[in-house]
Design a protein around this motif. Structure first.
Motif, PDB file in Angstrom:
ATOM      1  N   ARG A 158      43.813 -56.754 -45.212  1.00  0.00           N
ATOM      2  CA  ARG A 158      44.842 -57.241 -44.289  1.00  0.00           C
ATOM      3  C   ARG A 158      45.150 -56.148 -43.260  1.00  0.00           C
ATOM      4  O   ARG A 158      46.278 -55.795 -42.988  1.00  0.00           O
ATOM      5  CB  ARG A 158      46.102 -57.651 -45.051  1.00  0.00           C
ATOM      6  N   GLY A 159      44.044 -55.604 -42.733  1.00  0.00           N
ATOM      7  CA  GLY A 159      44.166 -54.518 -41.759  1.00  0.00           C
ATOM      8  C   GLY A 159      44.173 -55.025 -40.337  1.00  0.00           C
ATOM      9  O   GLY A 159      44.728 -56.094 -40.045  1.00  0.00           O
ATOM     10  N   LEU A 160      43.524 -54.279 -39.456  1.00  0.00           N
ATOM     11  CA  LEU A 160      43.534 -54.571 -38.019  1.00  0.00           C
ATOM     12  C   LEU A 160      42.994 -55.952 -37.659  1.00  0.00           C
ATOM     13  O   LEU A 160      43.524 -56.615 -36.784  1.00  0.00           O
ATOM     14  CB  LEU A 160      42.666 -53.542 -37.268  1.00  0.00           C
ATOM     15  N   GLY A 161      41.914 -56.340 -38.357  1.00  0.00           N
ATOM     16  CA  GLY A 161      41.236 -57.580 -37.978  1.00  0.00           C
ATOM     17  C   GLY A 161      40.493 -57.422 -36.658  1.00  0.00           C
ATOM     18  O   GLY A 161      40.667 -56.420 -35.937  1.00  0.00           O
ATOM     19  N   MET A 162      39.640 -58.413 -36.319  1.00  0.00           N
ATOM     20  CA  MET A 162      38.866 -58.347 -35.079  1.00  0.00           C
ATOM     21  C   MET A 162      38.857 -59.712 -34.396  1.00  0.00           C
ATOM     22  O   MET A 162      38.879 -60.746 -35.061  1.00  0.00           O
ATOM     23  CB  MET A 162      37.417 -57.944 -35.375  1.00  0.00           C
ATOM     24  N   THR A 163      38.782 -59.672 -33.079  1.00  0.00           N
ATOM     25  CA  THR A 163      38.546 -60.908 -32.313  1.00  0.00           C
ATOM     26  C   THR A 163      37.029 -61.117 -32.261  1.00  0.00           C
ATOM     27  O   THR A 163      36.248 -60.216 -32.631  1.00  0.00           O
ATOM     28  CB  THR A 163      39.067 -60.754 -30.882  1.00  0.00           C
ATOM     29  N   GLY A 164      36.606 -62.260 -31.776  1.00  0.00           N
ATOM     30  CA  GLY A 164      35.178 -62.527 -31.621  1.00  0.00           C
ATOM     31  C   GLY A 164      34.515 -61.479 -30.748  1.00  0.00           C
ATOM     32  O   GLY A 164      33.420 -60.987 -31.049  1.00  0.00           O
ATOM     33  N   GLU A 165      35.202 -61.083 -29.650  1.00  0.00           N
ATOM     34  CA  GLU A 165      34.637 -60.075 -28.742  1.00  0.00           C
ATOM     35  C   GLU A 165      34.484 -58.728 -29.454  1.00  0.00           C
ATOM     36  O   GLU A 165      33.509 -58.005 -29.256  1.00  0.00           O
ATOM     37  CB  GLU A 165      35.539 -59.913 -27.501  1.00  0.00           C
ATOM     38  N   GLU A 166      35.481 -58.406 -30.285  1.00  0.00           N
ATOM     39  CA  GLU A 166      35.413 -57.121 -31.012  1.00  0.00           C
ATOM     40  C   GLU A 166      34.290 -57.139 -32.047  1.00  0.00           C
ATOM     41  O   GLU A 166      33.632 -56.131 -32.271  1.00  0.00           O
ATOM     42  CB  GLU A 166      36.769 -56.824 -31.680  1.00  0.00           C
ATOM     43  N   ILE A 167      34.074 -58.298 -32.684  1.00  0.00           N
ATOM     44  CA  ILE A 167      32.954 -58.400 -33.640  1.00  0.00           C
ATOM     45  C   ILE A 167      31.644 -58.139 -32.899  1.00  0.00           C
ATOM     46  O   ILE A 167      30.790 -57.378 -33.368  1.00  0.00           O
ATOM     47  CB  ILE A 167      32.923 -59.779 -34.343  1.00  0.00           C
ATOM     48  N   LYS A 168      31.506 -58.767 -31.717  1.00  0.00           N
ATOM     49  CA  LYS A 168      30.276 -58.561 -30.952  1.00  0.00           C
ATOM     50  C   LYS A 168      30.113 -57.077 -30.602  1.00  0.00           C
ATOM     51  O   LYS A 168      29.038 -56.511 -30.685  1.00  0.00           O
ATOM     52  CB  LYS A 168      30.310 -59.405 -29.658  1.00  0.00           C
ATOM     53  N   LYS A 169      31.241 -56.455 -30.233  1.00  0.00           N
ATOM     54  CA  LYS A 169      31.188 -55.050 -29.822  1.00  0.00           C
ATOM     55  C   LYS A 169      30.898 -54.117 -31.015  1.00  0.00           C
ATOM     56  O   LYS A 169      30.008 -53.275 -30.953  1.00  0.00           O
ATOM     57  CB  LYS A 169      32.520 -54.673 -29.165  1.00  0.00           C
ATOM     58  N   TYR A 170      31.671 -54.280 -32.093  1.00  0.00           N
ATOM     59  CA  TYR A 170      31.590 -53.317 -33.199  1.00  0.00           C
ATOM     60  C   TYR A 170      30.454 -53.619 -34.174  1.00  0.00           C
ATOM     61  O   TYR A 170      29.870 -52.705 -34.749  1.00  0.00           O
ATOM     62  CB  TYR A 170      32.924 -53.247 -33.959  1.00  0.00           C
ATOM     63  N   ILE A 171      30.174 -54.888 -34.393  1.00  0.00           N
ATOM     64  CA  ILE A 171      29.146 -55.224 -35.375  1.00  0.00           C
ATOM     65  C   ILE A 171      27.770 -55.337 -34.715  1.00  0.00           C
ATOM     66  O   ILE A 171      26.779 -54.831 -35.223  1.00  0.00           O
ATOM     67  CB  ILE A 171      29.477 -56.538 -36.127  1.00  0.00           C
ATOM     68  N   ASN A 172      27.713 -55.992 -33.551  1.00  0.00           N
ATOM     69  CA  ASN A 172      26.401 -56.235 -32.944  1.00  0.00           C
ATOM     70  C   ASN A 172      25.913 -55.085 -32.068  1.00  0.00           C
ATOM     71  O   ASN A 172      24.754 -54.716 -32.138  1.00  0.00           O
ATOM     72  CB  ASN A 172      26.434 -57.502 -32.079  1.00  0.00           C
ATOM     73  N   GLN A 173      26.816 -54.529 -31.263  1.00  0.00           N
ATOM     74  CA  GLN A 173      26.332 -53.567 -30.274  1.00  0.00           C
ATOM     75  C   GLN A 173      26.432 -52.119 -30.748  1.00  0.00           C
ATOM     76  O   GLN A 173      25.448 -51.417 -30.839  1.00  0.00           O
ATOM     77  CB  GLN A 173      27.104 -53.744 -28.962  1.00  0.00           C
ATOM     78  N   ILE A 174      27.664 -51.690 -31.093  1.00  0.00           N
ATOM     79  CA  ILE A 174      27.840 -50.272 -31.451  1.00  0.00           C
ATOM     80  C   ILE A 174      26.984 -49.906 -32.657  1.00  0.00           C
ATOM     81  O   ILE A 174      26.355 -48.868 -32.687  1.00  0.00           O
ATOM     82  CB  ILE A 174      29.326 -49.945 -31.714  1.00  0.00           C
ATOM     83  N   ALA A 175      26.948 -50.818 -33.616  1.00  0.00           N
ATOM     84  CA  ALA A 175      26.180 -50.509 -34.827  1.00  0.00           C
ATOM     85  C   ALA A 175      24.733 -50.235 -34.502  1.00  0.00           C
ATOM     86  O   ALA A 175      24.065 -49.477 -35.192  1.00  0.00           O
ATOM     87  CB  ALA A 175      26.282 -51.657 -35.817  1.00  0.00           C
ATOM     88  N   PHE A 176      24.224 -50.857 -33.445  1.00  0.00           N
ATOM     89  CA  PHE A 176      22.808 -50.703 -33.167  1.00  0.00           C
ATOM     90  C   PHE A 176      22.494 -49.941 -31.885  1.00  0.00           C
ATOM     91  O   PHE A 176      21.372 -49.883 -31.463  1.00  0.00           O
ATOM     92  CB  PHE A 176      22.133 -52.084 -33.135  1.00  0.00           C
ATOM     93  N   SER A 177      23.536 -49.353 -31.283  1.00  0.00           N
ATOM     94  CA  SER A 177      23.227 -48.565 -30.088  1.00  0.00           C
ATOM     95  C   SER A 177      22.373 -47.383 -30.536  1.00  0.00           C
ATOM     96  O   SER A 177      22.726 -46.654 -31.442  1.00  0.00           O
ATOM     97  CB  SER A 177      24.510 -48.067 -29.431  1.00  0.00           C
ATOM     98  N   GLY A 178      21.232 -47.259 -29.960  1.00  0.00           N
ATOM     99  CA  GLY A 178      20.334 -46.159 -30.342  1.00  0.00           C
ATOM    100  C   GLY A 178      19.578 -46.394 -31.622  1.00  0.00           C
ATOM    101  O   GLY A 178      18.777 -45.554 -32.033  1.00  0.00           O
ATOM    102  N   ALA A 179      19.798 -47.527 -32.289  1.00  0.00           N
ATOM    103  CA  ALA A 179      19.141 -47.730 -33.580  1.00  0.00           C
ATOM    104  C   ALA A 179      17.639 -47.948 -33.436  1.00  0.00           C
ATOM    105  O   ALA A 179      16.871 -47.563 -34.302  1.00  0.00           O
ATOM    106  CB  ALA A 179      19.764 -48.914 -34.317  1.00  0.00           C
ATOM    107  N   SER A 180      17.230 -48.546 -32.320  1.00  0.00           N
ATOM    108  CA  SER A 180      15.794 -48.770 -32.153  1.00  0.00           C
ATOM    109  C   SER A 180      15.054 -47.437 -32.044  1.00  0.00           C
ATOM    110  O   SER A 180      13.977 -47.249 -32.607  1.00  0.00           O
ATOM    111  CB  SER A 180      15.516 -49.627 -30.918  1.00  0.00           C
TER     112      SER A 180
END
Length: 610
Positions: free
Chosen positions: A78-100
């Motif tokens: 029951r913490g901060l929670g995320m909006t759809g945009e934040e999920i895209k940012k934190y889960i999809n993009q930041i997690a994989f920036s530079g991962a390739s």
């Protein structure tokens, strides 16, 4: 509205790589996901304290649950929670920036690349795919007027994201467990993982209706808030079947690095086969490892307890420490704190310190041998004990013996025994001369003696059975022989013939008539090399361990038996010489087997002939 998309990464094979290489231990997925939930909760608490979140905090527990039939594991916060945009940012993009780029490097087995990942790519969340074939996120932001979001990914680079209904703020991560990971559907297995990694997390973790962690372990508190009972109780929690510790050191520093913790001195006695890996390393109350060899000096690996530092660099799976400058500073700090604590105990309660010496002496000697800075501090409180049981510091002992135990070259000779029972006759002979004898019978003492000879000026060490008592500490005055040179040569030949052993070097010496007729000794240098090799001297010491023993047989020219042997006729002289030699062997515990049987028979014949 549902949105479909592709995680921004060029290669398709990131997940197999995460699964196969990134985390060697699959169970840590739970540590990563629970840690993320705790972080989100702590961030919300911080916002509330700053007045940036004005809603009700309510129950902030992180709840872990398993549904064996549905094959799901859920981590809900029951913490901060995320909006759809934040999920895209934190889960999809930041997690994989530079991962390739990372993946390409990883293919070439570039370990350095692997070690630099943590904190840069946010891959912790993706450890979920080690055990799950599909992962869902249901999240509602703490921000007012935002819609809840639902994210789904099946371990490929494809995902779907849509709005959903969610009553409460926070995030639920739902893992759909893969067929090869059935073990993680067992409640007992999950409880074991939570106990291992999450036992001291700062937010309550609930599993099966029960809170499994202590949110404020004692290392997070100030020493002034704690009693001795608090420390011993915590030790019992960490090591339920151990004896109470001797004492402990509370670590608390915030510059030039952050470090808290408690190190306990256990009772180890004089054993080198003690248990290591008893110090647990945490990072912000998350358990990382009990492999702390770079953080804690080698000689303190015998301690027990907890170290918590967010400044210790870890590789991507948090399994390995990196030996960098921060780690070296922490290592130095811990050494200094331990030395200061021991010095304080010695100053405040000398008697209590002496009583503990049999337990802590091993730590201290090990530290002095392996760390120059520790030696400099410890030389003032390191203790030695004589055969009478009295303790001395190194400087006190030098002062105690120097008047009587200086040789003709102005060297102070320290006499010692490694076994006061077996070497009793030699100890007694030394004491009859007014000499003092130290007990140095520990597993590190062979090395410790060598170090002290290097460090202390004009001091040498000799074991009491390394030579005849007159030669252990050579004085200017010499005992005169009552035998002529011809008689001494004849006596030497008689003994050589009677002994008939190339390992026994016979010499006739002018000793006191009260000394034994024959004394067998192993020269100090040779015996010490062998002791050090047995104690793990390694390297060049190996050659000494395999050398045959070469003993000195000192025949006492001034003992009445010498005259009897010289005056005996026929075989009688040979028998008497052999008998005197066997008595010397017996005194050293060296008479065994056939030789012992022959000695007993000869002794019986001599008694019968009287």
């Amino acid at each position: 509205m549902q949105e479909k998309g592709s995680i921004s990464i060029h290669t398709e094979n990131i997940f197999p790589i995460i699964k196969k290489f990134l985390y060697s231990d699959h169970e840590i997925f739970l540590r990563e996901l629970v840690s993320n939930a705790v972080d989100a909760t702590q961030k919300l608490k911080s916002l509330a304290q700053l007045g940036e979140f004005k809603g009700e905090l309510g129950d902030l527990k992180v709840k872990v649950s398993v549904d064996k039939e549905a094959r799901t594991i859920t981590i809900a916060d029951r913490g901060l929670g995320m909006t759809g945009e934040e999920i895209k940012k934190y889960i999809n993009q930041i997690a994989f920036s530079g991962a390739s780029e990372f993946v390409e490097k990883y293919k070439e087995k570039d370990a350095a690349a692997k070690d630099q990942i943590i904190g840069q790519f946010g891959l912790g969340f993706y450890s979920a795919f080690m055990v799950a074939k599909e992962v869902e996120i249901f999240s509602k932001s703490h921000k007012e007027g935002t819609e809840a979001a639902h994210w789904v990914c099946d371990g490929s680079t494809e995902f779907s994201l849509e709005t959903t209904e969610k009553a409460e703020r926070g995030t639920d991560v739902v893992l759909h467990v893969a067929e090869d990971s059935d073990e993680f559907l067992e409640a007992a297995r999950l409880r074991g993982i939570l106990n291992k990694y999450c036992k001291f997390l700062p937010i309550e973790i609930e599993f099966e209706g029960e809170v499994i962690n202590q949110t404020a372990p004692i290392w997070t508190k100030q020493p002034s808030e704690l009693t001795d009972e608090d420390y011993t109780k915590f030790y019992q929690e960490l090591y339920p079947f151990s004896e109470a510790p001797l004492f402990w050191i509370h670590l608390n520093v915030d510059y030039p690095f952050n470090l808290t913790g408690i190190l306990y001195f256990p009772k180890v006695k004089d054993e080198l086969q003690f248990q290591r890996n008893k110090i647990q390393l945490y990072s912000r109350q998350v358990f990382i490892t009990d492999e702390v060899k770079d953080v804690v000096p080698e000689f303190l690996m015998l301690l027990h307890g907890v170290i918590d530092s967010p400044d210790i660099p870890l590789n991507v799976s948090r399994s390995f420490l990196q030996a960098d400058a921060a780690v070296k500073k922490i290592n130095t700090y811990i050494t200094k704190k331990v030395a200061d604590k021991l010095a304080e105990l010695y100053r405040k309660d000398r008697t209590g310190f002496e009583e503990k010496w049999s337990d802590i002496g091993l730590f201290v000697k090990y530290g002095m041998l392996s760390d120059e800075k520790f030696y400099e501090k410890a030389k003032d409180f390191a203790l030695v004990q004589n055969v009478a049981g009295k303790f001395f510091t190194l400087s006190e002992y030098q002062e105690f013996v120097q008047a009587n135990q200086k040789d003709k070259n102005d060297q102070t000779v320290v006499l010692y025994t490694t076994d006061s029972e077996a070497q009793h006759a030699f100890v007694q002979a030394a004491q009859e001369r007014g000499y003092d004898v130290l007990k140095l019978d520990g597993p590190l003492d062979a090395h410790f003696i060598g170090q002290l000879e290097q460090k202390l000026e004009k001091v040498s060490f000799k074991r009491v059975d390394a030579d005849t008592v007159g030669k252990l500490i050579e004085k200017e005055e010499q005992t005169e022989s009552v035998l002529s040179d011809d008689d001494k040569t004849r006596l030497q030949d008689l003994y050589k013939q009677a002994i008939s052993n190339e390992q026994m070097q016979v010499q006739v010496e002018a000793l006191s008539p009260q000394d034994a007729p024959v004394i067998i000794t192993l020269p100090e240098f040779m015996r010490r090399m062998k002791d050090m090799q047995r104690a793990g001297g390694g390297g060049g010491m190996q050659m000494f361990g395999s050398l045959p023993d070469s003993y000195t047989v000192s025949v006492n020219a001034n003992h009445p038996i010498a005259q009897r042997i010289l005056q005996a006729e026929g075989e009688a002289g040979n028998k008497l010489a052999r008998q005197a030699f066997d008595l010397a062997l017996l005194a050293q515990g060296m008479l065994k087997g056939e030789a012992l049987t022959a000695f007993v028979k000869r002794s019986t014949d001599l008694l019968a002939a009287e």
